[in-house]
Write an enzyme that holds these catalytic residues in place. Structure first.
Site, PDB file in Angstrom:
ATOM      1  N   GLU A   1       0.800  -1.229  -0.019  1.00 52.61           N
ATOM      2  CA  GLU A   1      -0.022  -0.126  -0.044  1.00 52.61           C
ATOM      3  C   GLU A   1       0.707   1.186  -0.162  1.00 52.61           C
ATOM      4  O   GLU A   1       0.659   2.095  -0.474  1.00 52.61           O
ATOM      5  CB  GLU A   1      -0.962  -0.035   1.248  1.00 52.61           C
ATOM      6  CG  GLU A   1      -1.680   1.329   1.339  1.00 52.61           C
ATOM      7  CD  GLU A   1      -2.703   1.065   2.529  1.00 52.61           C
ATOM      8  OE1 GLU A   1      -3.200   2.142   2.885  1.00 52.61           O
ATOM      9  OE2 GLU A   1      -3.024  -0.182   3.072  1.00 52.61           O
ATOM     10  N   ASP A   2       1.956   1.307   0.775  1.00 55.70           N
ATOM     11  CA  ASP A   2       2.619   2.514   0.930  1.00 55.70           C
ATOM     12  C   ASP A   2       4.030   2.685   0.500  1.00 55.70           C
ATOM     13  O   ASP A   2       4.870   3.836   0.669  1.00 55.70           O
ATOM     14  CB  ASP A   2       2.885   2.744   2.603  1.00 55.70           C
ATOM     15  CG  ASP A   2       1.532   2.982   3.248  1.00 55.70           C
ATOM     16  OD1 ASP A   2       0.421   3.297   2.505  1.00 55.70           O
ATOM     17  OD2 ASP A   2       1.422   2.793   4.305  1.00 55.70           O
TER      18      ASP A   2
END
Length: 714
Positions: free
Chosen positions: A79-80
């Site tokens: 996600e990051d």
């Protein structure tokens, strides 16, 4: 627990139950995560990597396996950071990558509302759970650490996150039997959502703790002595209810803090299920049991797999009550760690792991049930609402005729039971036998009932069932059936409307060639004619305009721009048997014999109004939405209509009028009454009638009654 600043605590914890090679893999995952999150900071301060480490520590406390700890360390990587699922697969294997992807939120997708985004994220998480239950365990640990460090957020954001946690994540932890996480989540949420109440309750508990500790110590010693006398190996400890549990009990039972504190709770942990029952006998010989307060969750585990014996005893002091939970050591592990205990005992080959097998089976059953709900739900928001219902079951246990146990939420009906057995059983249910007595499907069930469903030949749910079913599965399956039925009705109506619109162009729908049909579907952007019919039947497309487009397509004309000029085709006959696709407007209640007109609503399909309805006068500015309709000669069924009566204000007048209506073989749907003045009341009756002749017969009978001053159809 503070956020860690090194991996020492994590490595120390995992080293107690994993081998050196597995610990080395976890260190490798930490290094990969540290590099991936390099430069990223948390709002609470410090490098971002210490959040995944804290999550991994929470899972290490409940001794989850190597893949779970690695996935926890990497759960935000996809996600990051620029790293992908493929990168994780290459380094740590498919299992870890699948878990990480399951935890990853749908941040790159666009949604119309925050509620839809939350619902879609939740749906994805449930789907990932179905492949690997460890997804939700990591998500719970992630949420727990976020709640522990929520203080840096704005007050409004803290409250929103806490409310969401209390609404979904704490109940999920409870549903999976992970009480250690559930209890901490609930207390953290309680502190944020109700800070004043939390502070007051915490202060009162601290004040009362000294005296209570003396009593608890004395009773603990007495119980331990009795176990020694009976030669039952075990340990005893008094347990203090956590703050949110105290608050809920005070609120739900309307009791004062002192009344709740009069109840002392103890756990008796012994070595085996057999010892549990022996310990129960010892407790009942030590203190007198309260009637009807014994529960055997060993023979019949809770829906989350929890097992124990519960009993309530009169204590040694005048007002004290003792709540006793008796468990084996493994039942205790399962009670604290729930589904996570499955991995704790996975390597054991003996027969002592039945408790963890039970909780694993219950968890898998729940996930399977969620998948069924997900398949049948109309959208993510429907699914989310249904899961809410399923997350808060105050459970009862009922039996099939063969003796199988079905768990249902308290307040569930015989129809809920039928759907719990099988969807087809629910669809075809007509009545039931409860403990050998014939009962209607809406009958509320109680623990211990034996239920035998009586089925009809047809599988045809009734929309009214939605008013009394309690379980998410029953509600979802009924709605799913209704949606399918509405679609079928809309297709039939749309086809009929288009046939009549084409008649104006001297064309027949059945006369189209395969090539012409393909050209029409391509031009109107549909894959099948049924899709087109459904849009026509639900009012999303207008039949005269579609008929003109079809006419122009077949003639090879290019000017297929929709004309604003509306011309009616042949009037559509209304039989009363069209199903969900045709609805009769509540504003004017048309009945056979009335002059009627149809209005195509994109939300409700074809709405039938009376020709003189005030709402239709407003709509006539949109003639393209109107459709010529008339009552068919063979019209069937009953139709609602409303009468207003001005009646003399005397005792029993309402009962007299209702009896008069009933004498005309007419059913009353609803009635309202209000005083007009001192002498007269206005009574509004909504009645089921066949046609205008039937209505005239009712009015004629009512006019003969001396109490009736005036009658008008509304």
């Amino acid at each position: 627990m503070a956020t860690p600043t090194s991996t020492d605590a994590l490595i120390e914890k995992v080293s107690t139950y994993l081998n050196a090679e597995q610990v080395a893999r976890i260190k490798q995952a930490f290094e990969f995560g540290r590099i991936a999150h390099d430069g990223q900071k948390r709002k609470a301060g410090g490098d971002y990597i210490w959040h995944p480490v804290a999550v991994a520590e929470i899972l290490a406390d409940i001794q989850l396996d190597q893949d779970s700890i690695i996935a926890a360390l990497l759960h935000d990587v996809i996600e990051d950071t620029p790293y992908t699922k493929e990168d994780i697969t290459e380094l740590f294997g498919e299992s870890v990558a699948e878990i990480v992807e399951g935890v990853t939120k749908l941040t790159k997708m666009m949604f119309s509302t925050p509620q839809q985004a939350k619902a879609e994220n939740f749906r994805k998480m449930i789907m990932a759970m179905s492949r690997d239950i460890r997804v939700i365990l990591i998500k719970l640990a992630d949420r727990l650490h976020n709640m522990r460090t929520l203080g840096v957020m704005r007050r409004d954001k803290q409250r929103r996150i806490a409310e969401e946690t209390l609404e979904f994540f704490a109940p999920i932890a409870g549903r999976l039997g992970i009480n250690s996480i559930r209890i901490e989540l609930e207390d953290l949420c309680f502190r944020i959502i109700y800070p004043m109440r939390h502070a007051a309750l915490e202060k009162a508990l601290l004040k009362a703790r000294g005296h209570r500790n003396e009593i608890i110590a004395q009773i603990t010693q007495t119980i331990e002595h009795r176990l020694e006398q009976e030669k039952i190996p075990g340990r005893v400890f008094g347990r203090e209810k956590h703050l949110y549990s105290l608050y809920k009990k005070m609120k739900n039972k309307g009791k004062h803090f002192d009344e709740i504190l009069d109840i002392f709770a103890f756990r008796v942990i012994v070595d085996s299920p057999d010892s549990c029952y022996r310990a129960l006998g010892a407790m009942h010989s030590l203190y007198k049991p309260l009637p009807n307060r014994f529960k055997d969750y060993i023979a019949i585990p809770k829906s989350n797999g929890y097992q124990a014996l519960h009993t309530t005893l009169f204590g040694p002091f005048s007002s004290a009550r003792l709540e006793i939970q008796i468990r084996s050591e493994q039942m205790h592990d399962v009670a604290e760690h729930g589904i996570a205990a499955h991995w704790l005992y996975k390597q054991q080959d003996d027969n002592e792991n039945s408790a963890s097998s039970t909780v694993d089976q219950k968890a898998q059953e729940w996930v399977k049930n969620l998948l069924e709900l997900q398949k049948s739900a109309g959208n993510s928001l429907d699914f989310l609402e249904n899961v809410k219902i399923d997350l808060f079951p105050d459970v009862i246990y009922v039996f099939t005729p063969k003796g199988d146990i079905i768990s249902l939420p308290r307040g569930a009906t015989a129809l809920d039971f039928a759907y719990a057995v099988h969807t087809n059983v629910g669809h075809s249910a007509v009545s039931c036998h409860i403990d050998n007595k014939l009962r209607p499907l809406r009958t509320t069930l109680h623990s211990g009932n034996t239920v035998d469903v009586v089925r009809g030949r047809l599988e045809k749910p009734n929309p009214s069932w939605l008013q009394f079913v309690k379980t998410a599965k029953a509600r979802t399956q009924i709605r799913h059936y209704m949606r399918d039925l509405e679609t079928e009705d809309a297709i039939l109506l749309g086809k009929e409307i288009l046939k009549r619109a084409l008649h104006r162009f001297n064309m027949q729908l059945d006369g189209l060639s395969n090539e012409q049909e393909a050209d029409i579907l391509q031009a109107l952007e549909h894959e099948t004619l049924n899709q087109l019919f459904e849009e026509l039947g639900t009012g999303k497309r207008l039949a005269p305009l579609v008929a003109k487009q079809i006419h122009d397509i077949i003639l090879g004309r290019e000017d297929t721009v929709e004309s604003t000029e509306y011309q009616h085709g042949e009037a559509l006959p209304i039989t009363g048997t069209e199903g969900f696709a045709v609805q009769f407007a509540n504003c004017c209640h048309p009945i056979p014999g009335d002059e009627i007109i149809g209005y195509l609503s994109a939300e409700k399909g074809l709405m039938i109004h009376r020709e003189n309805c005030t709402n239709i006068r407003k709509i006539k500015a949109q003639p393209d939405k109107l459709l010529d309709v008339h009552w068919a000669e063979d019209v069937q069924g009953s139709f609602l209509t409303e009468l207003q009566l001005e009646v003399k204000n005397v005792r029993g007048s309402l009962a007299t009028i209702a009896s008069e209506i009933a004498s005309t073989q007419t059913d009353i749907d609803s009635v309202t009454s209000e005083d007009k003045d001192d002498q007269y009341s206005l009574m509004n009756f909504i009645l089921h009638v066949r046609d205008r002749n039937h209505l005239a017969h009712i009015i004629k009978a009512l006019k003969k009654n001396k109490l009736v001053e005036k009658i008008q159809r509304m």
